[in-house]
Design an enzyme around this catalytic site. Structure first.
Site, mmCIF file in Angstrom:
data_model
loop_
_atom_site.group_PDB
_atom_site.id
_atom_site.type_symbol
_atom_site.label_atom_id
_atom_site.label_comp_id
_atom_site.label_asym_id
_atom_site.label_seq_id
_atom_site.Cartn_x
_atom_site.Cartn_y
_atom_site.Cartn_z
ATOM 1 N N PRO A 126 1.773 11.472 -6.635
ATOM 2 C CA PRO A 126 1.914 11.864 -8.203
ATOM 3 C C PRO A 126 0.517 11.355 -8.821
ATOM 4 O O PRO A 126 0.151 12.184 -9.630
ATOM 5 C CB PRO A 126 3.084 11.248 -8.849
ATOM 6 C CG PRO A 126 3.648 10.349 -8.043
ATOM 7 C CD PRO A 126 2.996 10.530 -6.308
ATOM 8 N N TRP A 127 0.139 10.058 -8.656
ATOM 9 C CA TRP A 127 -1.088 9.596 -9.346
ATOM 10 C C TRP A 127 -2.363 10.170 -9.100
ATOM 11 O O TRP A 127 -3.206 10.095 -9.653
ATOM 12 C CB TRP A 127 -0.976 8.072 -9.029
ATOM 13 C CG TRP A 127 -0.807 7.602 -7.717
ATOM 14 C CD1 TRP A 127 -2.080 7.452 -6.841
ATOM 15 C CD2 TRP A 127 0.528 7.041 -6.990
ATOM 16 N NE1 TRP A 127 -1.537 6.780 -5.656
ATOM 17 C CE2 TRP A 127 -0.006 7.021 -5.759
ATOM 18 C CE3 TRP A 127 1.533 6.712 -7.743
ATOM 19 C CZ2 TRP A 127 0.882 6.048 -4.782
ATOM 20 C CZ3 TRP A 127 2.526 6.354 -6.845
ATOM 21 C CH2 TRP A 127 2.228 6.137 -5.078
ATOM 22 N N ASP B 69 0.943 -1.052 -0.110
ATOM 23 C CA ASP B 69 -0.043 -0.182 -0.001
ATOM 24 C C ASP B 69 1.026 1.254 0.129
ATOM 25 O O ASP B 69 2.055 1.141 0.228
ATOM 26 C CB ASP B 69 -0.895 -0.049 1.152
ATOM 27 C CG ASP B 69 -2.207 0.976 0.942
ATOM 28 O OD1 ASP B 69 -2.531 1.287 -0.088
ATOM 29 O OD2 ASP B 69 -3.148 0.715 1.835
ATOM 30 N N ASP C 113 -1.571 5.009 7.758
ATOM 31 C CA ASP C 113 -1.892 6.237 8.345
ATOM 32 C C ASP C 113 -2.352 5.816 9.770
ATOM 33 O O ASP C 113 -1.611 5.666 10.929
ATOM 34 C CB ASP C 113 -3.079 7.097 7.631
ATOM 35 C CG ASP C 113 -3.139 8.440 8.252
ATOM 36 O OD1 ASP C 113 -2.800 8.834 9.136
ATOM 37 O OD2 ASP C 113 -4.551 9.021 7.772
HETATM 38 P P1 5GP Z 1 -5.446 4.163 7.229
HETATM 39 O O1 5GP Z 1 -6.378 2.819 7.041
HETATM 40 O O2 5GP Z 1 -3.933 3.619 7.556
HETATM 41 O O3 5GP Z 1 -5.917 5.078 8.093
HETATM 42 O O4 5GP Z 1 -5.492 5.082 5.675
HETATM 43 C C1 5GP Z 1 -5.125 4.186 4.922
HETATM 44 C C2 5GP Z 1 -5.615 4.994 3.551
HETATM 45 O O5 5GP Z 1 -6.121 6.393 3.659
HETATM 46 C C3 5GP Z 1 -4.477 4.938 2.613
HETATM 47 O O6 5GP Z 1 -4.350 3.996 1.668
HETATM 48 C C4 5GP Z 1 -4.955 6.099 1.606
HETATM 49 O O7 5GP Z 1 -5.803 5.949 0.626
HETATM 50 C C5 5GP Z 1 -5.522 7.388 2.709
HETATM 51 N N1 5GP Z 1 -4.568 8.114 3.301
HETATM 52 C C6 5GP Z 1 -4.123 8.410 4.441
HETATM 53 N N2 5GP Z 1 -3.115 9.182 4.523
HETATM 54 C C7 5GP Z 1 -2.939 9.807 3.311
HETATM 55 C C8 5GP Z 1 -1.997 10.782 2.992
HETATM 56 O O8 5GP Z 1 -1.361 11.389 3.778
HETATM 57 N N3 5GP Z 1 -2.043 10.856 1.788
HETATM 58 C C9 5GP Z 1 -3.134 10.281 0.992
HETATM 59 N N4 5GP Z 1 -2.969 10.600 -0.354
HETATM 60 N N5 5GP Z 1 -3.604 9.344 1.188
HETATM 61 C C10 5GP Z 1 -3.695 9.055 2.536
#
Ligand code: 5GP
Length: 203
Positions: free
Chosen positions: A185-186, A109, A113
């Site tokens: 970037p995507w 992934d 976060d």
């Molecule tokens: P988590 O489940 O770890 O909170 O978040 C995962 C998903 O949240 C990532 O796969 C992504 O899609 C989105 N996400 C969380 N933080 C960021 C960030 O700083 N930038 C971007 N582009 N997406 C994020």
């Protein structure tokens, strides 16, 4: 305001390159599962670096997961939480899931976060592989999962990964960052502008 960080395609490419040897030596992946959409591009780049001369490319399977806000039944009492929903998954009835049995599976992934998505992916994949193994008459055989992300945010996590995975070092983040917002970037609709913003950060 949350700090924004711009990451270029070249930087992503180099993060994958710099991490590949560790994965080849330690994780020894037989296949990758890319979590969409952010895991797709890193997984594809990584495949080029994981290829051993004379061997076929490592297959990439795709799953789609997204996070949405969920209110408890009584929003007065329960705090809103984040729930993961599947937009794409491996087919348990075909060979897709059975194909993971006994394999080293690298989950890819872009960013870790809150860790909610990764916890969900590992738990659900482990569960489904166990079901597939049972169906295939392969009893206690399982898959060995490892994780690669481009960025891990250094913050308190809501999701948790299996202890054995962490203890055995089967989790790799190319970079650990603070609690910033990363622009990949995507996601850019104007890549020149995106790259300019990235350039500005480094000067
Ligand atoms: P988590 O489940 O770890 O909170 O978040 C995962 C998903 O949240 C990532 O796969 C992504 O899609 C989105 N996400 C969380 N933080 C960021 C960030 O700083 N930038 C971007 N582009 N997406 C994020």
């Amino acid at each position: 305001m949350v700090e924004k960080v711009y990451v270029t395609y070249n930087q992503v490419h180099k993060l994958c390159q710099a991490s590949a040897d560790h994965m080849l030596n330690e994780f020894k992946p037989n296949l990758m599962i890319a979590i969409g959409g952010g895991g797709y591009v890193p997984a594809r780049i990584l495949r080029s670096f994981l290829r051993k001369p004379g061997s076929p490319n490592i297959p990439i399977q795709a799953i789609g997961l997204s996070l949405y806000e969920q209110l408890g039944t009584d929003p007065q009492v329960e705090q809103p939480g984040k729930k993961v929903t599947r937009t794409q998954w491996l087919d348990l009835s075909s060979l897709e899931m059975a194909n993971l049995i006994g394999k080293n599976v690298l989950i890819v992934d872009e960013v870790d976060d809150t860790r909610t998505t990764l916890e969900y992916a590992v738990k659900e994949l482990e569960k489904d592989v166990a079901t597939a193994a049972k169906q295939a008459g392969r009893g206690d055989e399982r898959a060995t999962f490892s994780i690669f992300v481009l960025h891990n945010k250094d913050k308190e996590k809501k999701g948790h990964l299996p202890e054995d995975m962490m203890n055995e070092g089967r989790y790799l983040a190319a970079r650990t960052v603070g609690d910033v917002w990363i622009n990949y970037p995507w996601e850019a609709t104007d890549i020149e502008e995106h790259d300019k913003m990235a350039e500005k950060q480094t000067t």
